[in-house]
Every structure is written in C-alpha cells, then in structure tokens.
Design a protein around this motif. Sequence first.
Motif, mmCIF file in Angstrom:
data_model
loop_
_atom_site.group_PDB
_atom_site.id
_atom_site.type_symbol
_atom_site.label_atom_id
_atom_site.label_comp_id
_atom_site.label_asym_id
_atom_site.label_seq_id
_atom_site.Cartn_x
_atom_site.Cartn_y
_atom_site.Cartn_z
ATOM 1 N N LEU A 1 22.601 86.758 -15.733
ATOM 2 C CA LEU A 1 22.671 85.494 -15.701
ATOM 3 C C LEU A 1 23.808 85.000 -15.466
ATOM 4 C CD1 LEU A 1 19.666 85.372 -18.387
ATOM 5 C CD2 LEU A 1 19.276 83.973 -16.403
ATOM 6 N N GLN A 2 24.989 85.577 -16.190
ATOM 7 C CA GLN A 2 25.921 84.432 -15.834
ATOM 8 C C GLN A 2 26.670 84.754 -14.428
ATOM 9 O OE1 GLN A 2 28.434 86.643 -18.858
ATOM 10 N NE2 GLN A 2 27.925 84.715 -20.356
ATOM 11 N N GLU A 3 26.124 85.736 -13.071
ATOM 12 C CA GLU A 3 26.503 86.390 -12.548
ATOM 13 C C GLU A 3 25.577 85.295 -11.205
ATOM 14 O OE1 GLU A 3 27.930 87.302 -8.564
ATOM 15 O OE2 GLU A 3 29.088 87.283 -11.018
ATOM 16 N N LEU A 4 24.268 85.021 -12.208
ATOM 17 C CA LEU A 4 23.705 83.896 -11.479
ATOM 18 C C LEU A 4 24.166 82.701 -11.118
ATOM 19 C CD1 LEU A 4 20.472 83.018 -10.124
ATOM 20 C CD2 LEU A 4 19.958 82.234 -12.476
ATOM 21 N N GLY A 5 25.019 82.496 -12.934
ATOM 22 C CA GLY A 5 25.902 80.950 -13.007
ATOM 23 C C GLY A 5 26.567 80.589 -12.032
ATOM 24 N N ARG A 6 27.378 81.425 -11.531
ATOM 25 C CA ARG A 6 28.946 81.625 -10.690
ATOM 26 C C ARG A 6 28.465 81.468 -9.506
ATOM 27 N NH1 ARG A 6 30.280 85.609 -14.750
ATOM 28 N NH2 ARG A 6 29.523 87.598 -13.893
ATOM 29 N N ARG A 7 27.788 82.032 -8.912
ATOM 30 C CA ARG A 7 27.079 82.106 -7.562
ATOM 31 C C ARG A 7 27.050 80.497 -7.152
ATOM 32 N NH1 ARG A 7 23.821 87.198 -7.776
ATOM 33 N NH2 ARG A 7 21.653 85.901 -7.451
ATOM 34 N N HIS A 8 25.784 79.864 -8.033
ATOM 35 C CA HIS A 8 25.546 78.536 -7.967
ATOM 36 C C HIS A 8 25.716 77.565 -8.850
ATOM 37 C CE1 HIS A 8 21.960 80.176 -5.535
ATOM 38 N NE2 HIS A 8 21.661 81.123 -6.150
ATOM 39 N N GLY A 9 27.192 78.082 -9.051
ATOM 40 C CA GLY A 9 27.384 76.726 -10.288
ATOM 41 C C GLY A 9 27.294 75.343 -11.311
ATOM 42 N N LEU A 10 25.840 77.142 -11.977
ATOM 43 C CA LEU A 10 25.588 76.425 -12.613
ATOM 44 C C LEU A 10 25.962 76.633 -14.693
ATOM 45 C CD1 LEU A 10 21.957 78.104 -12.089
ATOM 46 C CD2 LEU A 10 23.025 76.166 -11.571
ATOM 47 N N LEU A 11 25.352 75.492 -14.925
ATOM 48 C CA LEU A 11 26.480 75.825 -16.831
ATOM 49 C C LEU A 11 25.345 77.121 -17.027
ATOM 50 C CD1 LEU A 11 27.030 75.579 -19.685
ATOM 51 C CD2 LEU A 11 25.556 73.591 -19.357
ATOM 52 N N VAL A 12 25.582 78.241 -17.541
ATOM 53 C CA VAL A 12 24.940 79.357 -18.327
ATOM 54 C C VAL A 12 24.944 79.359 -19.518
ATOM 55 C CG1 VAL A 12 23.665 81.666 -19.077
ATOM 56 C CG2 VAL A 12 24.354 80.347 -16.642
ATOM 57 N N SER A 13 24.449 78.911 -20.928
ATOM 58 C CA SER A 13 24.340 78.685 -22.014
ATOM 59 C C SER A 13 23.572 79.525 -22.723
ATOM 60 C CB SER A 13 24.708 77.324 -22.597
ATOM 61 O OG SER A 13 24.390 77.498 -24.111
ATOM 62 N N GLU A 14 24.145 80.619 -23.885
ATOM 63 C CA GLU A 14 23.066 81.499 -24.806
ATOM 64 C C GLU A 14 23.577 80.737 -26.145
ATOM 65 O OE1 GLU A 14 22.021 86.072 -25.876
ATOM 66 O OE2 GLU A 14 24.015 85.322 -26.073
#
Length: 226
Positions: free
Chosen positions: A82-95
């Motif tokens: 999910l963090q990789e997904l966030g990096r690709r799309h410029g998204l905040l990923v928070s657990e």
Amino acid sequence: MGTIGMLKSAGVGAGDEVIVSAYGNVEVTEAVLAVRALPVFVDIDPDSYCLDAGAAAAAVTSRTAAVVVVPRFGCPADLGWLQELGRRHGLLVSERPDAPGVEGSALVQRRAQAAYFDERLTGVRTPVARAGHTYQRYVVRVPGNGRPDRDAFARAVRRKGVDCQVPVKTPVHRLPGFRQEVCLPETERAADETLALPVGGGLSRRDLQRVVSACNALGGLLQPAF
C-alpha cells in the motif's frame, strides 16, 4: 495524532476521496466525513480482514488523496504494498491502530493459545497465520449459507459456557448514515461468517480445552431452525 488531525495535516478536505475498509472501524469513516472528504469503501483480504491492496489500487481516481489502513484482530495489513501504491500516486497512506498493542508475556501467551486452537479446532476455519500476528482476537469462520449458520453455532457454544462474540455485526457501508451501494463480497462474507473465540490472560488450559470441546462437539455447521 488522531485520524482527523492526520487527514487535516495532510491537507485532505472537501472534494477529496479517502479509501477505507467497511469491515469495522466506523470511527475512521467518521473522521473522513469530519474533514468533508468522501469515504470510498473497498473490499478486504479474506485472510487478514485488512484492506485489500489490489482493491485499493483499483479504487484510485484523480480525486483520491489518502488510504487509511487498520490492522484487524492483531493481524497486520499489507502495508508495504500500500505504501508503494501511495508513492506511485502521491497519496497519504496511514496505518491506524485497531486496539492497544499486546506485548511481552501477554503476546507469548496469546500466540501459544492460538497455536493450541490451530492444532485442535475442527468444524471452523482457523485464522491464517501471518508474520507479526498478535491475536488480539482469535477469529474463526463458520462458513455455510450465511449468518444463521454462524449465529446458531455461536448460540450453541455459548450454552456450553464459551464466551464467543461476533466481531463485526454490520459492515459500515450498511449502517444508517454511511450507506453506499457498493459490491464488497469478502466484507459481507466475513460479517456473516466470523466468530471471535476467547483468548488472553486468565484463560487456563482447562478453559482452552472447554472451547475446543464445545466447538468440535458440534461436528461443524448447524443449520438454522425454522
């Protein structure tokens, strides 16, 4: 920092979409609505009960600003993907934490109890072992035709003195005030089939044996009475 503060500090607000799970954790959805963003419910992984990374990826749009992930029952999410997904799309990923952590001797005890159940329970589907699982709750599945089977099973083991609980009775997307017409088959199936058996401090070996005996004596599924 709470979920609302985290979203605000990241600039998430009106017009943004935030990807979340509908399997429990209504407070996360409330936090998204509190910053005037739109919660986007996606399905869960059937083994971990956490947000499914593939489903999250498929839900990303030009309006997606964040993904909020919550571990379920002590089982960690696939955060790296999910963090990789966030990096690709410029998204905040928070657990966000699901419950206070289990550490030290308490963690060793819970894992030992989970191993005891894993080896002896029949008629239910035991949790899938994953690295880092703390077994804050020992959640099994009573698969069948849906909720009547699971609920009949629960009533039967309660009558034998086993304190079991349904961990998520209704997914968030079915609750009044949060309703969305969205297809989440694994979320719906988990809500219908899951049952949390007792684990943790205070349980003796005899208590564990009672749980196993009560579950196994049922011989698997019970059909609902009509």
